[in-house]
Design a protein around this motif. Structure first.
Motif, PDB file in Angstrom:
ATOM      1  N   ASN A   1       0.866  -1.177   0.000  1.00 19.86           N
ATOM      2  CA  ASN A   1       0.000   0.000   0.000  1.00 19.86           C
ATOM      3  C   ASN A   1       0.905   1.229   0.000  1.00 19.86           C
ATOM      4  O   ASN A   1       1.534   1.555   1.008  1.00 19.86           O
TER       5      ASN A   1
ATOM      6  N   TYR B   1      -3.389   9.200   6.197  1.00 21.69           N
ATOM      7  CA  TYR B   1      -1.954   9.398   5.961  1.00 21.69           C
ATOM      8  C   TYR B   1      -1.607  10.855   5.656  1.00 21.69           C
ATOM      9  O   TYR B   1      -0.437  11.197   5.501  1.00 21.69           O
TER      10      TYR B   1
ATOM     11  N   ASN C   1       0.377   4.265   0.196  1.00 20.40           N
ATOM     12  CA  ASN C   1       0.066   5.301   1.177  1.00 20.40           C
ATOM     13  C   ASN C   1       0.971   5.196   2.401  1.00 20.40           C
ATOM     14  O   ASN C   1       1.337   6.212   3.007  1.00 20.40           O
ATOM     15  N   GLN C   2       1.334   3.967   2.743  1.00 29.32           N
ATOM     16  CA  GLN C   2       2.162   3.750   3.934  1.00 29.32           C
ATOM     17  C   GLN C   2       3.586   4.294   3.767  1.00 29.32           C
ATOM     18  O   GLN C   2       4.300   4.470   4.752  1.00 29.32           O
TER      19      GLN C   2
END
Length: 442
Positions: A38, A61, A40-41
């Motif tokens: 992912n 985030y 976004n992490q």
């Protein structure tokens, strides 16, 4: 964020990265997602490493104004690429097909590069991530673009052409591949035909003198493609082939031992002879496609010949690899029933000896997998090769006297015990069988 606003930001920071391990200073990170990650992490990490902004689609985030929140990062990536593509009023050739699309793309790009500054798809970056990356490499100096588009599910090509907005295009062929995703051969035709659907909608607009919008380059020998074009009422067809009448370019194989040699001519002209570095008589269709496109864009016959004779294949496609012990015909990038039959037919016709075939299973065939692997075995029984090894689960339950292996590791162990010597060896299978590892041990 409105895509035009994001594009203005991109113009100030014209480098996009989707990999948090590669974050050039001042670039924009787009947080894509995959089966096992992912993005976004990793957005904060990308900013720390040098990116100016991070595009994310999960609000938790977002830490400050350098995080740009959108509904869907992948869609935003494609929209951004399309907005960038629209800044360039140049011919854009879209290419898809079941087999040969990467080779055809490479050949067309080589021919056009004799006269133009060409942007073209690198490797096989032909999916919904690779295509936007390619389009975002467009620069003012580019005069033409050649974009490869792949598909494994219904609607894939429609999505890609709406990003690419090609002005003309080519479907190499349609065959029985990825049937697990498409559901049927009709599903393959419908999805590949989405390129034709888009080009029909482009017929009324003209963006370049050399190639009117909506032009389709088509193998007139292929009844499926001709049927698909006629069903859609396509008017701007530029045809090539070996047998069909009224084609712009005609060719015929003169020799294949193992390299493809052929003659070609355009309408009302003398014959040209071409000696290629490609293995396989089936590659004449890819060559004729490149010649046809080149002529349409006013590349001279001499320049076309120079480009095609100097093209050397790579990436395990139609390659001849000569080792200390054997001569290998490596076509191990992928396999489906159509390409497997073509490779075996070509190998049969080659006047060389002794012959060995190491074949990997064909993936993503769904319910017809057993039937299609059975056809391959029957083909092999009639081919009378000196030795045949079959690799993968697809061949496991099919009765035959050929030697079978579960995977490429078992093959490599067998080669340690007894390696073939002085053979011509055809290596072909789906990429998942990893037969591309064999040349170094053969």
């Amino acid at each position: 964020m409105d895509i035009k606003v994001l594009y203005k930001l991109y113009q100030q920071h014209p480098v996009i990265t989707t990999d948090s391990r590669d974050c050039p200073a001042g670039s924009i990170f787009i947080a894509l997602k995959g089966a096992a990650f992912n993005g976004n992490q990793f957005a904060a990490m990308a900013l720390e490493k040098g990116c100016s902004y991070a595009v994310i689609d999960e609000p938790e985030y977002k830490q400050n104004d350098r995080f740009i929140l959108v509904d869907d990062c992948l869609q935003t990536f494609k929209d951004l690429a399309r907005e960038h593509r629209r800044q360039f009023q140049i011919p854009v050739i879209g290419i898809t097909g079941t087999n040969g699309k990467t080779t055809t793309k490479e050949l067309i790009s080589a021919v056009l590069s004799e006269k133009y500054n060409v942007l073209y798809t690198q490797g096989n970056f032909n999916n919904d991530v690779g295509v936007p990356k390619t389009l975002l490499r467009l620069k003012p100096e580019h005069e033409i673009a050649v974009i490869e588009m792949g598909a494994s599910h219904p609607g894939d090509i429609k999505t890609l052409v709406e990003t690419v907005e090609p002005t003309c295009g080519l479907i190499t062929n349609v065959g029985r591949a990825h049937l697990q995703g498409f559901g049927s051969f009709e599903g393959v035709k419908k999805t590949k035909g989405e390129l034709y659907d888009y080009l029909k909608s482009e017929e009324l607009r003209v963006k370049s003198e050399e190639c009117s919008d909506g032009t389709v380059f088509i193998n007139a020998d292929n009844e499926h493609l001709m049927e698909m074009a006629l069903e859609r009422g396509l008017k701007h067809l530029v045809k090539y082939g070996q047998e069909a009448e009224n084609v712009a370019v005609r060719g015929r194989v003169t020799r294949c031992d193992p390299f493809l040699n052929f003659e070609w001519k355009k309408e009302d002209s003398s014959l040209f002879t071409l000696h290629s570095s490609l293995i396989g008589s089936y590659n004449i269709d890819n060559m004729l496609a490149a010649i046809t496109v080149g002529l349409q864009f006013d590349v001279s016959e001499q320049a076309i010949g120079h480009a095609l004779e100097n093209y050397v294949p790579s990436n395990n496609r139609s390659q001849l690899t000569i080792t200390e012990h054997n001569k290998l015909i490596v076509d191990a990038y992928n396999a489906n029933p159509t390409s497997m039959a073509a490779a075996l037919d070509n190998f049969e016709r080659m006047e060389v000896s002794p012959k060995m075939a190491i074949l990997g299973m064909m993936g993503e065939l769904g319910d017809i997998s057993h039937e299609e692997h059975e056809k391959v075995v029957e083909h092999l029984k009639n081919a009378h090769f000196d030795n045949v090894w079959l690799v993968g689960e697809g061949f496991k339950d099919i009765p035959c006297d050929f030697r079978k292996f579960n995977d490429v590791e078992e093959v490599k162990e067998a080669l340690k015990v007894q390696r073939p010597e002085n053979y011509y060896i055809l290596i072909k299978g789906s990429n998942s069988t990893k037969l591309f590892q064999l040349p170094e041990v053969l």
